[in-house]
Motif scaffolding. Sequence first.
Motif, PDB file in Angstrom:
ATOM      1  N   ARG A  46     -51.349 -10.609 -15.605  1.00 57.68           N
ATOM      2  CA  ARG A  46     -50.376  -9.757 -16.311  1.00 57.68           C
ATOM      3  C   ARG A  46     -49.760  -8.796 -15.312  1.00 57.68           C
ATOM      4  NH1 ARG A  46     -52.794  -6.464 -20.940  1.00 57.68           N
ATOM      5  NH2 ARG A  46     -50.594  -5.854 -21.090  1.00 57.68           N
ATOM      6  N   LEU A  47     -48.469  -8.600 -15.477  1.00 58.08           N
ATOM      7  CA  LEU A  47     -47.740  -7.744 -14.545  1.00 58.08           C
ATOM      8  C   LEU A  47     -47.402  -6.377 -15.138  1.00 58.08           C
ATOM      9  CD1 LEU A  47     -45.314 -10.454 -13.103  1.00 58.08           C
ATOM     10  CD2 LEU A  47     -47.433  -9.604 -12.082  1.00 58.08           C
ATOM     11  N   PHE A  48     -47.339  -6.292 -16.443  1.00 58.84           N
ATOM     12  CA  PHE A  48     -46.969  -5.031 -17.097  1.00 58.84           C
ATOM     13  C   PHE A  48     -47.944  -4.702 -18.227  1.00 58.84           C
ATOM     14  CE2 PHE A  48     -42.872  -6.657 -15.493  1.00 58.84           C
ATOM     15  CZ  PHE A  48     -42.470  -5.562 -14.728  1.00 58.84           C
ATOM     16  N   GLU A  49     -48.112  -3.408 -18.463  1.00 56.91           N
ATOM     17  CA  GLU A  49     -48.806  -2.901 -19.652  1.00 56.91           C
ATOM     18  C   GLU A  49     -47.812  -2.079 -20.451  1.00 56.91           C
ATOM     19  OE1 GLU A  49     -52.184  -0.646 -18.578  1.00 56.91           O
ATOM     20  OE2 GLU A  49     -53.310  -2.350 -17.756  1.00 56.91           O
ATOM     21  N   ARG A  50     -47.833  -2.259 -21.761  1.00 64.56           N
ATOM     22  CA  ARG A  50     -46.919  -1.525 -22.619  1.00 64.56           C
ATOM     23  C   ARG A  50     -47.617  -0.266 -23.127  1.00 64.56           C
ATOM     24  NH1 ARG A  50     -46.020  -6.555 -22.190  1.00 64.56           N
ATOM     25  NH2 ARG A  50     -43.940  -7.500 -22.408  1.00 64.56           N
ATOM     26  N   THR A  51     -47.000   0.867 -22.867  1.00 66.32           N
ATOM     27  CA  THR A  51     -47.548   2.161 -23.305  1.00 66.32           C
ATOM     28  C   THR A  51     -46.485   2.861 -24.141  1.00 66.32           C
ATOM     29  OG1 THR A  51     -46.778   3.233 -21.283  1.00 66.32           O
ATOM     30  CG2 THR A  51     -49.014   2.369 -21.274  1.00 66.32           C
ATOM     31  N   GLY A  52     -46.502   2.621 -25.418  1.00 62.02           N
ATOM     32  CA  GLY A  52     -45.486   3.208 -26.289  1.00 62.02           C
ATOM     33  C   GLY A  52     -44.128   2.615 -25.991  1.00 62.02           C
ATOM     34  N   ARG A  53     -43.172   3.481 -25.692  1.00 54.78           N
ATOM     35  CA  ARG A  53     -41.794   3.032 -25.443  1.00 54.78           C
ATOM     36  C   ARG A  53     -41.589   2.564 -24.011  1.00 54.78           C
ATOM     37  NH1 ARG A  53     -37.920   7.692 -27.514  1.00 54.78           N
ATOM     38  NH2 ARG A  53     -36.384   6.104 -26.922  1.00 54.78           N
ATOM     39  N   HIS A  54     -42.551   2.753 -23.158  1.00 53.07           N
ATOM     40  CA  HIS A  54     -42.410   2.399 -21.750  1.00 53.07           C
ATOM     41  C   HIS A  54     -43.375   1.295 -21.357  1.00 53.07           C
ATOM     42  CE1 HIS A  54     -39.744   5.799 -21.033  1.00 53.07           C
ATOM     43  NE2 HIS A  54     -40.614   6.587 -21.675  1.00 53.07           N
ATOM     44  N   VAL A  55     -43.097   0.683 -20.222  1.00 51.01           N
ATOM     45  CA  VAL A  55     -44.024  -0.274 -19.625  1.00 51.01           C
ATOM     46  C   VAL A  55     -44.392   0.236 -18.231  1.00 51.01           C
ATOM     47  CG1 VAL A  55     -43.177  -2.269 -20.910  1.00 51.01           C
ATOM     48  CG2 VAL A  55     -42.152  -1.732 -18.697  1.00 51.01           C
ATOM     49  N   VAL A  56     -45.599  -0.054 -17.794  1.00 50.84           N
ATOM     50  CA  VAL A  56     -46.032   0.326 -16.448  1.00 50.84           C
ATOM     51  C   VAL A  56     -46.612  -0.907 -15.773  1.00 50.84           C
ATOM     52  CG1 VAL A  56     -46.477   2.736 -17.050  1.00 50.84           C
ATOM     53  CG2 VAL A  56     -48.303   1.042 -17.299  1.00 50.84           C
ATOM     54  N   LEU A  57     -46.584  -0.882 -14.470  1.00 49.96           N
ATOM     55  CA  LEU A  57     -47.116  -2.001 -13.709  1.00 49.96           C
ATOM     56  C   LEU A  57     -48.637  -2.033 -13.779  1.00 49.96           C
ATOM     57  CD1 LEU A  57     -44.909  -1.651 -10.510  1.00 49.96           C
ATOM     58  CD2 LEU A  57     -44.901  -3.637 -12.034  1.00 49.96           C
ATOM     59  N   THR A  58     -49.177  -3.213 -13.910  1.00 48.40           N
ATOM     60  CA  THR A  58     -50.609  -3.386 -13.727  1.00 48.40           C
ATOM     61  C   THR A  58     -50.897  -3.374 -12.231  1.00 48.40           C
ATOM     62  OG1 THR A  58     -50.435  -5.794 -13.588  1.00 48.40           O
ATOM     63  CG2 THR A  58     -50.727  -4.828 -15.789  1.00 48.40           C
ATOM     64  N   ALA A  59     -52.167  -3.438 -11.863  1.00 45.08           N
ATOM     65  CA  ALA A  59     -52.522  -3.510 -10.446  1.00 45.08           C
ATOM     66  C   ALA A  59     -51.917  -4.757  -9.806  1.00 45.08           C
ATOM     67  CB  ALA A  59     -54.039  -3.492 -10.291  1.00 45.08           C
ATOM     68  N   ALA A  60     -51.931  -5.867 -10.551  1.00 44.50           N
ATOM     69  CA  ALA A  60     -51.332  -7.100 -10.032  1.00 44.50           C
ATOM     70  C   ALA A  60     -49.821  -6.945  -9.885  1.00 44.50           C
ATOM     71  CB  ALA A  60     -51.657  -8.259 -10.962  1.00 44.50           C
ATOM     72  N   GLY A  61     -49.197  -6.264 -10.868  1.00 45.37           N
ATOM     73  CA  GLY A  61     -47.755  -6.048 -10.795  1.00 45.37           C
ATOM     74  C   GLY A  61     -47.385  -5.187  -9.605  1.00 45.37           C
ATOM     75  N   ALA A  62     -48.174  -4.123  -9.359  1.00 44.14           N
ATOM     76  CA  ALA A  62     -47.907  -3.250  -8.217  1.00 44.14           C
ATOM     77  C   ALA A  62     -48.051  -4.024  -6.903  1.00 44.14           C
ATOM     78  CB  ALA A  62     -48.862  -2.059  -8.239  1.00 44.14           C
ATOM     79  N   ALA A  63     -49.036  -4.940  -6.851  1.00 46.00           N
ATOM     80  CA  ALA A  63     -49.226  -5.735  -5.638  1.00 46.00           C
ATOM     81  C   ALA A  63     -48.038  -6.672  -5.403  1.00 46.00           C
ATOM     82  CB  ALA A  63     -50.514  -6.547  -5.750  1.00 46.00           C
ATOM     83  N   LEU A  64     -47.475  -7.202  -6.493  1.00 47.65           N
ATOM     84  CA  LEU A  64     -46.347  -8.134  -6.361  1.00 47.65           C
ATOM     85  C   LEU A  64     -45.042  -7.424  -6.042  1.00 47.65           C
ATOM     86  CD1 LEU A  64     -45.191 -11.027  -6.613  1.00 47.65           C
ATOM     87  CD2 LEU A  64     -44.938 -10.586  -9.077  1.00 47.65           C
ATOM     88  N   LEU A  65     -44.880  -6.190  -6.529  1.00 53.05           N
ATOM     89  CA  LEU A  65     -43.581  -5.521  -6.455  1.00 53.05           C
ATOM     90  C   LEU A  65     -43.086  -5.386  -5.018  1.00 53.05           C
ATOM     91  CD1 LEU A  65     -41.276  -4.089  -7.895  1.00 53.05           C
ATOM     92  CD2 LEU A  65     -42.588  -1.950  -7.693  1.00 53.05           C
ATOM     93  N   GLU A  66     -43.953  -4.950  -4.115  1.00 52.96           N
ATOM     94  CA  GLU A  66     -43.530  -4.762  -2.725  1.00 52.96           C
ATOM     95  C   GLU A  66     -42.982  -6.048  -2.130  1.00 52.96           C
ATOM     96  OE1 GLU A  66     -45.555  -3.768   1.628  1.00 52.96           O
ATOM     97  OE2 GLU A  66     -46.703  -3.442  -0.223  1.00 52.96           O
ATOM     98  N   HIS A  67     -43.673  -7.142  -2.384  1.00 52.49           N
ATOM     99  CA  HIS A  67     -43.241  -8.425  -1.822  1.00 52.49           C
ATOM    100  C   HIS A  67     -41.979  -8.943  -2.512  1.00 52.49           C
ATOM    101  CE1 HIS A  67     -46.901  -8.759   0.559  1.00 52.49           C
ATOM    102  NE2 HIS A  67     -47.568  -8.346  -0.508  1.00 52.49           N
ATOM    103  N   ALA A  68     -41.858  -8.676  -3.813  1.00 49.36           N
ATOM    104  CA  ALA A  68     -40.666  -9.113  -4.536  1.00 49.36           C
ATOM    105  C   ALA A  68     -39.428  -8.393  -4.027  1.00 49.36           C
ATOM    106  CB  ALA A  68     -40.850  -8.861  -6.035  1.00 49.36           C
ATOM    107  N   VAL A  69     -39.551  -7.089  -3.820  1.00 46.31           N
ATOM    108  CA  VAL A  69     -38.416  -6.310  -3.296  1.00 46.31           C
ATOM    109  C   VAL A  69     -38.041  -6.805  -1.907  1.00 46.31           C
ATOM    110  CG1 VAL A  69     -37.697  -4.029  -2.507  1.00 46.31           C
ATOM    111  CG2 VAL A  69     -38.891  -4.269  -4.687  1.00 46.31           C
ATOM    112  N   ARG A  70     -39.044  -7.058  -1.083  1.00 50.09           N
ATOM    113  CA  ARG A  70     -38.777  -7.535   0.282  1.00 50.09           C
ATOM    114  C   ARG A  70     -38.108  -8.903   0.252  1.00 50.09           C
ATOM    115  NH1 ARG A  70     -44.023  -7.794   3.229  1.00 50.09           N
ATOM    116  NH2 ARG A  70     -43.940  -5.557   2.826  1.00 50.09           N
TER     117      ARG A  70
END
Length: 291
Positions: A46-70
Amino acid sequence: MELHQLRYFVAVAEERSFTRAAARLFLSQPSLSVQIRKLEQDVGARLFERTGRHVVLTAAGAALLEHAVRALDEVERGRHRVGEVTGLRGGSVSVGVLPSVGAHLLPDVVAAFREAHPGVTVQVVEHDVSREFEQMVQSGELDVALTRLPTSLAGLGSETIVREPIVLLVPPEHPLRRSDGVWLRDLAGEAFVGMRPGYGLRDLADALCADAGFRPRHALETGQLSIVHGMVRAGMGVALLPRLAVGGEQGTVAVRDAAAVRELGVVWRESALESPPVAAFLAILRRTACR
């Protein structure tokens, strides 16, 4: 993992909302959610967790984000570089040239090309053996080569750009210096200065002498054209050379044999013409060298 999925993933991470990310991407929210789920299935987390009206990155999502942006940045830079090449604002052309040609024919061509396309790099490789140039073009080491024709390898395009006479370079006090022309057959008794066997200029001279009925007797063989010039000036012997290889050297005598010519041409791979810098270089070479 698809490139568009990475783009959607980064948008959701930056917006912290599927709704805002969908609006930014001009997608429906259900379509965006489907693509993110496919990406999660692909990476196995899972890449995101839903917290009310917002979503936040999971640990796996945070690990992927840097490489995705690059990865997206690299793709964008790649698009930019392709645009530079296709628009002749960047890229490169690798050109092989015989030393006897490079000093006299190539400078005007490269100068005209650089004036027209200053952002394109021209890489010049000097070599003495025409056959090896053909192999380098065929293998992709070079885009084009200025070399002696005809070519011997299949799959290469070629075109004659210069047809120049072969002349006899003679020492200052040599009797032939006062001659207005000489037949090759009359040189059978002369001492020759020439390039070593295997060099294009040597192969050409030997072939011409063989056609005239004799094998030249070499007093000196070398791998440097400048040494040939110096040894002729020193009286070591005569040399058969194409006009471009003589340069500004004094003491040349015309060779009367009709076959005493060298055809210089450009050789290229057909696939290389798909590169705008290579196609542009060939066009300028044709205009400049044939003037």
